[in-house]
Scaffold this motif. Structure first.
Motif, PDB file in Angstrom:
ATOM      1  N   GLY A 167      18.628  -6.586  43.392  1.00 11.88           N
ATOM      2  CA  GLY A 167      17.243  -6.231  43.111  1.00 11.88           C
ATOM      3  C   GLY A 167      16.472  -6.266  44.415  1.00 11.88           C
ATOM      4  N   LEU A 168      15.504  -5.391  44.535  1.00 13.25           N
ATOM      5  CA  LEU A 168      14.679  -5.334  45.748  1.00 13.25           C
ATOM      6  C   LEU A 168      13.229  -5.657  45.387  1.00 13.25           C
ATOM      7  N   GLY A 169      13.050  -6.767  44.694  1.00 14.03           N
ATOM      8  CA  GLY A 169      11.700  -7.164  44.299  1.00 14.03           C
ATOM      9  C   GLY A 169      11.330  -6.575  42.954  1.00 14.03           C
ATOM     10  N   PRO A 170      10.220  -7.046  42.366  1.00 11.87           N
ATOM     11  CA  PRO A 170       9.892  -6.715  40.985  1.00 11.87           C
ATOM     12  C   PRO A 170       9.174  -5.381  40.777  1.00 11.87           C
ATOM     13  N   ARG A 171       8.838  -4.669  41.851  1.00 12.24           N
ATOM     14  CA  ARG A 171       8.146  -3.391  41.678  1.00 12.24           C
ATOM     15  C   ARG A 171       9.155  -2.231  41.686  1.00 12.24           C
ATOM     16  N   ILE A 172       8.799  -1.160  40.998  1.00  9.00           N
ATOM     17  CA  ILE A 172       9.663   0.014  40.942  1.00  9.00           C
ATOM     18  C   ILE A 172       9.360   0.876  42.168  1.00  9.00           C
ATOM     19  N   MET A 173      10.395   1.144  42.990  1.00 10.00           N
ATOM     20  CA  MET A 173      10.164   1.993  44.163  1.00 10.00           C
ATOM     21  C   MET A 173      10.764   3.369  43.943  1.00 10.00           C
ATOM     22  N   ARG A 174      10.170   4.369  44.579  1.00 15.88           N
ATOM     23  CA  ARG A 174      10.743   5.696  44.499  1.00 15.88           C
ATOM     24  C   ARG A 174      12.026   5.761  45.334  1.00 15.88           C
TER      25      ARG A 174
END
Lengths: 250, 250
Positions: free
Chosen positions: A224-231
Motif C-alpha cells: 500500500g502507498l498510503g490511504p489515498r487513491i492515486m492516479r
C-alpha cells in the motif's frame, strides 16, 4: 550549466581535448550560442561529469577541453525499475519525465488485461524512441549521470521473466484499502545497495486479481502507498520519492 | 463509487434522508445517470463519509437516504501547506491536482523576486476559483475527506505572516548541492500530529538568497530533497510523498 550525455568514450584527463558529439554541437553551439571559452558539462559513458570549455567550432563540429572531472553521487543507491501498465494520452510521457527527475533507472511499459490503451506494433518503436528522448532531456535537466532506459513488454509474464530485479513490489489499491502500511518499508529495509527494486503499477483500470496473484507468485510483494487513491501516473512518483527519502535522507 | 463533498451539515443517522446539493444532483443524476436505489459517497462538513442511496429525484432536486456512516483516516497526520512561487503555464494546476492526490491540506501561491509569471489582480480571483475546482475534483477522485484550500499572497513577507504553521521547511537547491540530507528528517522527527508543516518552494527561477535568508529568519529550515535537481512542479510532490511515507508507512 548546460549538461550533455556522451555516447562514446572520450578522454577524461584535465587539459586534454575531445570532439563534441554532433547532437550536442547542434544544441550547444547553434541553440545556446556557445562561444570559445564557454563551458558545459558532459557526462561520460562511465557516469563521470566533465566540465569542458569550447575550444573551436565551425558550427558543425566542435572541440572541447576538459577543465575538471568529477564522479558525483546523484543516482539512487537502490536502482528502481518502474513498470507500468499501458495508460492513455500523455501519461507514459509524464511518468518518464517526472520519474526521471525522481531518479528511476528504467521504465518498462507492459500490456495488461484491464489496460484501455494499446500500443500497435507499428507505432511501438516510435513511441519508445519518443519516451527515450524525454528521458534524456529530463536526465540532463535534473543533472543525472545516467539516462534511464525505456522498454516494452507484451505481457506481465514477459515482464516478470525479462526484467532483472532483486526485490519487487506491486502497488495494489486493495492493499491500501485494507490498511496495509508496512510492506514497502519492510522491503526497503531488507535491501542493500546496489540491489535493484522492481516496482509494478497497473494502468488506469488497475490490475486484475489474477494478475496480482501472478505477480505475487513471482515473489513480488503487494504494498500500500498510503490511504489515498492515486492516479496511475502519480503512484510511481510517490514510490520513487519514498525510495529517495529512505535511502538518501533518512 | 462516486464521491461528493457536502458544503452544509446534513443528518448522518443511518436511515434518515437529506437533500442532495444542487451541484451534486447535476453530476450524479444528469451526468452519471443515477437511478433510485443507486449509492454514492457524501463527505460531510465534519469529514465523515456517508454512503447514501438515491430515493427520489426530478432531475433538479434529489433526496438521498443514509446507508452507512464512517470516519476513515485518509488525511496526513501532519497537515501540510504547500507554498509555491508563481510558476508559468499550467504548473499551478499540476501542483494542485497532484498535490491534492498526495494529501496536501492547503496551497498558497506567492509572488517572489525571480518569478517569471505574474497574476494580474484582475485575473487572480478567476485563477483561484479554477484551482479550487481542481482541488475539489482531485479530492473526490483520491477519496480525501477534506478539500485543500487554495490562496494567494502578494509577497513572501505576507506569506510568512498570514499562513499558520508549527514547523516550516524551504526547499533550497543550494542545500541539495551542498549535500544537505538530514534536515527534512530532523524536522519531521520533531513534529507530533496534528502539528502543521509549511513547505515553501521557489518558482522556476528559484528563490533569491535574500528571500531564503528572510524565510530562515522566520524560523523555517532550509532542506535538501535529494541530490537530483527537480522542477518547480515536481519538488512539492517529493515533499508530500516523503511526509506520507514517514507518517503513514514507516
Amino acid at each position: 550549466m548546460q549538461r550533455y550525455f556522451l555516447n562514446e568514450p572520450v578522454t577524461t584527463t584535465v587539459g586534454q581535448t575531445f570532439a563534441v558529439p554532433t547532437d550536442s554541437v547542434k544544441h550547444w553551439v547553434k541553440v545556446m550560442r556557445a562561444q570559445p571559452g564557454d563551458a558545459a558539462e558532459f557526462v561520460t559513458v562511465d557516469h563521470a561529469v566533465l566540465v569542458a570549455k569550447l575550444v573551436v567550432t565551425d558550427g558543425r563540429e566542435a572541440t572541447a577541453q576538459v577543465v575538471s572531472n568529477q564522479q558525483p553521487q546523484v543516482e539512487l543507491p537502490l536502482p528502481v525499475t518502474i513498470a507500468c501498465g499501458l495508460s492513455k494520452g500523455d501519461k507514459p510521457e509524464q511518468i518518464v519525465q517526472r520519474g526521471t527527475e525522481l531518479g528511476a533507472s528504467a521504465f518498462v511499459f507492459f500490456d495488461s488485461q484491464w489496460a484501455v490503451a494499446k500500443w500497435a506494433a507499428s507505432k511501438r518503436e516510435r513511441k519508445l524512441a519518443r519516451l527515450a528522448k524525454i528521458a534524456q532531456g529530463a536526465a540532463e535537466q535534473s543533472h543525472r549521470t545516467m539516462i534511464p532506459t525505456v522498454s516494452y513488454e507484451a505481457s506481465l509474464a514477459q515482464l516478470l521473466t525479462n526484467v532483472p530485479y532483486d526485490a519487487g513490489v506491486v502497488a495494489w489499491e486493495e492493499s491500501a484499502k485494507q490498511g496495509e502500511s508496512s510492506q514497502l518499508v519492510q522491503t526497503l529495509k531488507q535491501m542493500t545497495p546496489p540491489q535493484r527494486l522492481l516496482a509494478i503499477f497497473g494502468p488506469e483500470g488497475g490490475l486484475t486479481p489474477d494478475e496480482v496473484s501472478q505477480i505475487q507468485a513471482a515473489g513480488v510483494t503487494a504494498v500500500g502507498l498510503g490511504p489515498r487513491i492515486m492516479r496511475a501516473e502519480t503512484a510511481p512518483l510517490y514510490l520513487l520519492s519514498s525510495v529517495s527519502f529512505w535511502c538518501e535522507l533518512v
